[in-house]
Design an enzyme around this catalytic site. Sequence first.
Site, PDB file in Angstrom:
ATOM      1  N   ASN A   1       0.757  -1.384  -0.078  1.00 27.88           N
ATOM      2  CA  ASN A   1      -0.164   0.094   0.005  1.00 27.88           C
ATOM      3  C   ASN A   1       0.927   1.302   0.008  1.00 27.88           C
ATOM      4  O   ASN A   1       0.188   2.179   0.157  1.00 27.88           O
ATOM      5  CB  ASN A   1      -0.902   0.030   1.189  1.00 27.88           C
ATOM      6  CG  ASN A   1      -1.493  -1.348   1.319  1.00 27.88           C
ATOM      7  OD1 ASN A   1      -1.348  -2.024   2.182  1.00 27.88           O
ATOM      8  ND2 ASN A   1      -2.646  -1.620   0.481  1.00 27.88           N
TER       9      ASN A   1
ATOM     10  N   ILE B   1       1.261   6.946  -0.024  1.00 31.24           N
ATOM     11  CA  ILE B   1       0.414   5.869   0.793  1.00 31.24           C
ATOM     12  C   ILE B   1      -0.989   5.698   0.227  1.00 31.24           C
ATOM     13  O   ILE B   1      -1.714   6.801   0.215  1.00 31.24           O
ATOM     14  CB  ILE B   1       0.302   6.347   2.172  1.00 31.24           C
ATOM     15  CG1 ILE B   1       1.809   6.621   2.797  1.00 31.24           C
ATOM     16  CG2 ILE B   1      -0.494   5.284   3.082  1.00 31.24           C
ATOM     17  CD1 ILE B   1       1.963   7.332   3.986  1.00 31.24           C
ATOM     18  N   CYS B   2      -1.292   4.426   0.055  1.00 31.52           N
ATOM     19  CA  CYS B   2      -2.878   4.017  -0.449  1.00 31.52           C
ATOM     20  C   CYS B   2      -3.665   4.096   0.903  1.00 31.52           C
ATOM     21  O   CYS B   2      -3.506   2.783   1.742  1.00 31.52           O
ATOM     22  CB  CYS B   2      -2.995   3.083  -1.191  1.00 31.52           C
ATOM     23  SG  CYS B   2      -4.594   2.602  -1.659  1.00 31.52           S
ATOM     24  N   LEU B   3      -4.241   5.017   1.479  1.00 30.22           N
ATOM     25  CA  LEU B   3      -4.858   4.750   2.687  1.00 30.22           C
ATOM     26  C   LEU B   3      -6.198   5.602   2.591  1.00 30.22           C
ATOM     27  O   LEU B   3      -6.155   6.881   2.300  1.00 30.22           O
ATOM     28  CB  LEU B   3      -4.339   5.459   3.883  1.00 30.22           C
ATOM     29  CG  LEU B   3      -4.459   5.214   5.349  1.00 30.22           C
ATOM     30  CD1 LEU B   3      -4.797   3.723   5.762  1.00 30.22           C
ATOM     31  CD2 LEU B   3      -3.635   5.874   6.167  1.00 30.22           C
TER      32      LEU B   3
ATOM     33  N   ASP C   1      -5.815  -3.886  -2.212  1.00 29.32           N
ATOM     34  CA  ASP C   1      -6.187  -2.421  -2.413  1.00 29.32           C
ATOM     35  C   ASP C   1      -4.598  -1.734  -2.585  1.00 29.32           C
ATOM     36  O   ASP C   1      -4.357  -0.959  -1.918  1.00 29.32           O
ATOM     37  CB  ASP C   1      -6.956  -1.753  -1.279  1.00 29.32           C
ATOM     38  CG  ASP C   1      -7.356  -0.339  -1.784  1.00 29.32           C
ATOM     39  OD1 ASP C   1      -7.409  -0.196  -2.821  1.00 29.32           O
ATOM     40  OD2 ASP C   1      -7.617   0.327  -0.774  1.00 29.32           O
TER      41      ASP C   1
END
Length: 153
Positions: free
Chosen positions: A79, A86-88, A119
């Site tokens: 992620n 950052i994928c959040l 994801d």
Amino acid sequence: MASLPKRIIKETEKLVSDPVPGITAEPHDDNLRYFQVTIEGPEQSPYEDGIFELELYLPDDYPMEAPKVRFLTKIYHPNIDRLGRICLDVLKTNWSPALQIRTVLLSIQALLASPNPNDPLANDVAEDWIKNEQGAKAKAREWTKLYAKKKPE
């Protein structure tokens, strides 16, 4: 600090006076919207032996707009991409002005404890994680030793 909104001043004071365990967030001397952040890798994760450096920036529209955060320390995580992005969800679609800097930092720490290869931001890492989770975790541990600061004994 006078030109900063009260909200930022309050959040900064709380981060400094009541830090989150395993996380430091120090405002930069020249720009109090810019924070130098460290996050200790969570126990029982591939990152547990490292301390990771991040940068956090509060945009002019904060808190209507989410903080901008990225890893400065190279990390092997599905992620987090090679540029440290950052994928959040709380940094994107689930951002709410009710959230605070400490919420974001805790969410990033939790992401280190529980990577989500379904994801991904780093597709190649996510593929490795899905195909061979133990091998991917071993590589994450290796990168932690190579690139992160070592936790004091």
